[in-house]
Design a protein around this motif. Sequence first.
Motif, short mmCIF file in Angstrom:
data_model
loop_
_atom_site.label_atom_id
_atom_site.label_comp_id
_atom_site.label_asym_id
_atom_site.label_seq_id
_atom_site.Cartn_x
_atom_site.Cartn_y
_atom_site.Cartn_z
N TRP A 144 0.85 -1.19 0.00
CA TRP A 144 0.00 0.00 0.00
C TRP A 144 0.89 1.24 0.00
CZ3 TRP A 144 -5.10 0.25 -0.77
CH2 TRP A 144 -5.86 -0.89 -0.56
N TYR A 145 0.60 2.14 -0.92
CA TYR A 145 1.29 3.41 -1.02
C TYR A 145 0.26 4.53 -0.87
CZ TYR A 145 5.35 0.98 -3.00
OH TYR A 145 6.44 0.16 -3.19
N ARG A 146 0.74 5.72 -0.54
CA ARG A 146 -0.16 6.86 -0.51
C ARG A 146 0.55 8.07 -1.09
NH1 ARG A 146 -0.48 7.79 6.03
NH2 ARG A 146 1.62 8.67 6.31
N GLN A 147 -0.28 8.97 -1.60
CA GLN A 147 0.24 10.21 -2.16
C GLN A 147 -0.65 11.36 -1.73
OE1 GLN A 147 0.78 10.16 -6.43
NE2 GLN A 147 2.30 11.80 -6.30
N ALA B 253 2.79 0.37 3.71
CA ALA B 253 2.92 -0.96 4.29
C ALA B 253 3.06 -1.98 3.17
CB ALA B 253 1.71 -1.31 5.16
N GLY B 254 3.76 -3.07 3.47
CA GLY B 254 3.93 -4.14 2.50
C GLY B 254 3.79 -5.48 3.17
N TYR C 245 -4.67 6.47 -1.68
CA TYR C 245 -4.00 5.23 -1.33
C TYR C 245 -4.06 4.27 -2.51
CZ TYR C 245 -3.44 6.58 3.52
OH TYR C 245 -3.03 7.22 4.68
N TYR C 246 -2.89 3.77 -2.88
CA TYR C 246 -2.76 2.89 -4.03
C TYR C 246 -2.25 1.52 -3.59
CZ TYR C 246 -2.80 7.24 -6.76
OH TYR C 246 -3.14 8.45 -7.31
N GLY D 272 -6.41 3.67 -7.16
CA GLY D 272 -6.33 4.50 -5.97
C GLY D 272 -7.69 4.74 -5.33
N THR D 273 -7.66 4.97 -4.04
CA THR D 273 -8.86 5.31 -3.29
C THR D 273 -8.53 6.46 -2.34
OG1 THR D 273 -10.65 4.43 -1.90
CG2 THR D 273 -8.45 3.57 -1.46
#
Length: 128
Positions: free
Chosen positions: A36-39, A49-50, A93-94, A121-122
Motif C-alpha cells: 500500500w502506497y499513498r500520495q 505498508a507491505g 491510497y494505491y 487508488g482510493t
Amino acid sequence: QVQLVESGGGLVQAGGSLRLSCAASGSILNIPNLGWYRQAPGNQRELVAGIVSGGSTNYADSVKGRFTISRDNDQKTAYLQMNSLKPEDTGVYYCNADWVLIRDHTTGTGTKEIFDVWGQGTQVTVSS
C-alpha cells in the motif's frame, strides 16, 4: 491481464478508522508481494505498508502501531486496517504488486511475468 482494485476509502474524523481492500484479478498464478502506497497533494508517493506471501510485513515509521496490513488465504486480496487516523494520513491510497506471474497460453512456457502493477487508488480524507 492483471487488475488491482482498491476500495474502502472515505472521509473520517481524526481518531477514526478505515479498512481498505485491494482485490487482484486476472489469470494469476503467483502474486507474492503486495503493498500500500499513498500520495498526498504536492508530495511524492510513499510506501505505507507491505506484505509478502510468507506473511512478513513492513511499515512506514509514521504508521507503525496504527496500521495493519493483511491478506486473504488466496493471496489475491490485501487489506489495510487504519486506526487512530490523523489528518496527515490524508491522501490517495494505491495498491501495488511489484511482480505477478500469470497464465498466458501465447507464450512457450504458458506463463508471463507482469511487473509493477498499480490500482486506480482510493481517496482517504481525515478531518481534524
